[in-house]
Design an enzyme around this catalytic site. Structure first.
Site, PDB file in Angstrom:
ATOM      1  N   HIS A 120     -31.131 -31.504  -8.248  1.00 51.47           N
ATOM      2  CA  HIS A 120     -30.559 -31.307  -7.012  1.00 51.47           C
ATOM      3  C   HIS A 120     -30.345 -33.288  -6.768  1.00 51.47           C
ATOM      4  CE1 HIS A 120     -35.176 -31.308  -6.593  1.00 51.47           C
ATOM      5  NE2 HIS A 120     -34.780 -32.498  -6.337  1.00 51.47           N
ATOM      6  N   ASP A 147     -31.901 -25.653 -12.215  1.00 54.70           N
ATOM      7  CA  ASP A 147     -31.824 -26.858 -11.434  1.00 54.70           C
ATOM      8  C   ASP A 147     -32.463 -28.488 -12.883  1.00 54.70           C
ATOM      9  OD1 ASP A 147     -31.864 -29.466  -9.213  1.00 54.70           O
ATOM     10  OD2 ASP A 147     -34.223 -29.117  -8.926  1.00 54.70           O
ATOM     11  N   SER A 195     -39.379 -35.546  -7.369  1.00 51.86           N
ATOM     12  CA  SER A 195     -38.171 -34.795  -8.172  1.00 51.86           C
ATOM     13  C   SER A 195     -37.154 -35.460  -9.376  1.00 51.86           C
ATOM     14  CB  SER A 195     -36.679 -34.213  -7.379  1.00 51.86           C
ATOM     15  OG  SER A 195     -38.150 -33.516  -6.035  1.00 51.86           O
TER      16      SER A 195
END
Length: 341
Positions: A148, A178, A283
């Site tokens: 992402h 992911d 992230s």
């Protein structure tokens, strides 16, 4: 006559003198008997001299042996108490991201060893620009991050811990986990992270997180592993951007949605839960054990949806993709795709 033979000190020798008789001419008096030392003393004296001659050598040898024994025992005891293995160099450090012996088990030691392997990623797409983190896994610039972070991007810029900036291209993605693999262009001699074993992680283990929250490159936080095998669901829409720069990527946990709507396209994976402070921009960064080994890729963090200003940010609820999941997916990512859909 008797007095004639008596001399001072000879009283005890009168029984050995000859008995006088008429016409006897007494010769010169007997000399006193030699003052011989007892036989035992006569033979012991040379031995004493030898002992005195040998004693310093024997004493030095005994001291040397004792010192060696104590020294070796002390070193062994210290190693057993500290858990350190003997090191061939003064620092005890080794190549890669391993922590030096002198800093082993400390947050500062982990940060110093691993920070050069953590990067900031800026991805530009038609929807705007997003910022995340990544982990260098090869010296020529392979970097693992979240899907992402780079999904739908048309341009990727990567900044290293020393400030150098590289262009990067996508090698492979796995939206189902992911995960994504990107490669720096023209890079070499980089410090690669050491990938650990997430199967050995236990609840309560101390961990360190390194990433670029809010663009603050190389930010270090610490905490513990709060739980294992958490079912985390994240959005995997290509090109989807964060709805609020102060919030993380939308995800679901425990039947609730966090950081916005995950949409119709989403994926669920088993995650490591941590209370190490994570914020938007973390992230794709690293969750690290105290040996300096990567045990997870930080992927989701909860920020209260109603929070604004100074109340927004980490509340100690973060999740990371186990590194064993990453290792199992690397071949597929390097081939240009992922193993999941």
């Amino acid at each position: 006559m008797t007095d004639h033979y008596r001399r001072s000190g000879d009283e005890g020798d009168q029984r050995h003198r000859p008995t006088p008789y008429p016409g006897y001419s007494d010769p010169a008096p007997y000399p006193p008997p030699p003052a011989y030392a007892p036989a035992s003393a006569t033979t012991a004296e040379p031995r004493a001299e030898h002992r005195r001659a040998r004693r310093p050598v024997a004493l030095l040898a005994a001291v040397a042996i004792a010192a060696a024994a104590v020294g070796g025992g002390t070193a062994t005891l210290v190693q057993r108490l500290t858990g350190d293995d003997p090191a061939p160099t003064a620092t005890g450090g080794v190549t890669g991201t391993s922590v030096s012996q002198s800093s082993k088990g400390t947050v500062a030691g982990v940060a110093q060893a691993v920070s050069p392997s953590i990067v900031e990623i800026s991805a530009t797409s038609n929807s705007g620009k997003s910022t995340g983190s990544g982990v260098i896994i090869t010296g020529d610039g392979e970097i693992v991050t979240n899907n992402h972070v780079i999904a739908g991007s048309s341009e990727i810029k990567v900044r290293l811990s020393d400030g150098k900036t590289y262009d990067a291209e996508v090698v492979g993605t796995d939206p189902g986990k992911d995960l994504a693999l990107i490669k720096l262009q023209g890079a070499s001699g980089l410090k690669a992270a050491t990938l650990g074993d997430s199967d050995k992680v236990r609840v309560g283990d101390q961990v360190v997180a390194i990433g670029s929250p809010e663009g603050l490159t190389g930010t270090v936080t610490s905490g513990i592993v709060s739980a294992l095998d958490r079912d985390v669901t994240v959005a995997k829409d290509e090109g989807r951007q964060q709805p609020d720069p102060r919030q993380g990527w939308p995800f679901e946990f425990g039947g609730q949605q966090f950081n916005g709507d995950t949409g119709d396209s989403k994926t669920t994976y088993k995650a490591i839960q941590t209370d190490a402070s994570l914020n938007p921009g973390n992230s794709g960064g690293a969750l690290i054990n105290m040996n300096g080994e990567i045990i997870g890729i930080n992927s989701a963090m909860y920020s209260p949806s109603a929070a604004t200003g100074s109340t927004a940010g980490s509340v100690g609820l973060g999740f990371a993709i186990p590194v064993n999941t990453v290792k199992a997916d690397l071949d597929a990512l390097r081939s240009g795709s992922g193993s999941g859909t």
